[in-house]
Design an enzyme around this catalytic site. Sequence first.
Site, short mmCIF file in Angstrom:
data_model
loop_
_atom_site.label_atom_id
_atom_site.label_comp_id
_atom_site.label_asym_id
_atom_site.label_seq_id
_atom_site.Cartn_x
_atom_site.Cartn_y
_atom_site.Cartn_z
N CYS A 183 0.85 -1.05 -0.07
CA CYS A 183 -0.04 -0.04 0.00
C CYS A 183 0.91 1.16 0.11
O CYS A 183 1.88 1.36 0.97
CB CYS A 183 -0.88 0.24 1.40
SG CYS A 183 -1.62 1.48 1.56
N PRO A 184 0.60 2.30 -0.88
CA PRO A 184 -0.45 2.52 -1.48
C PRO A 184 -0.34 2.21 -3.06
O PRO A 184 -1.14 2.76 -4.07
CB PRO A 184 -0.70 3.95 -1.47
CG PRO A 184 0.73 4.38 -1.29
CD PRO A 184 1.44 3.42 -0.60
#
Lengths: 75, 131
Positions: A14-15
């Site tokens: 993430c992200p």
Amino acid sequence: MNTDKFLDAKGLACPMPIVRTKKAMDELSSGQVLEVHATDKGAKNDITAWVQSGGHELLKQEEENDVLKFWIQKG
Amino acid sequence: MSKKVAIIASNGGLFDAYKVFNIATAAAATEQEVTIFFTFEGLNLIHKEAQEELPIPAGKEHFQEGFTKANVPTIPELSMMAQELGVKFIGCQMTMDVMGLEKDQLIDGIEVGGAVTFLEYAKDADITLTF
């Protein structure tokens, strides 16, 4: 399922799966389908939420050997 | 519907940097308009040299291994990606003066402004975050 573009986001944290999905989606036109593979467990909820907020449609989602697969139709 | 996100970054550790840049990058990738105001130690996050080696809180050094293992992007990579996605960076002029920092010591593509610059942007923000 008919796929217009494939994105391999496996191994990304993430992200990044979302960033890569956004960039791949920018190259498609409305109605085309992007297939995304990811291994970040957070991607399951993240991509679903991203699809919703962007006005796209999640046509299908499945899981195979820890790989999350998404088919997203551009809105 | 595009939303406005206003973020204040006022701390200068590695964990702080991830909190700021992950949220900012994710928001920008979700078609939201994002501005980050960097103030006090938060300026480390956009300082050319400092952003390369932000400190991990004492006693948490073992997290470094986790960052590598989880294949998390580095802070310079994340901040560049945020800018690519259109996130606006504002360095706080007053803190820069206090800390003796010049704009060219900070990464390229940022603006320098005062509190009012940020407030003007944040007054109709949908989401405001402080880290």
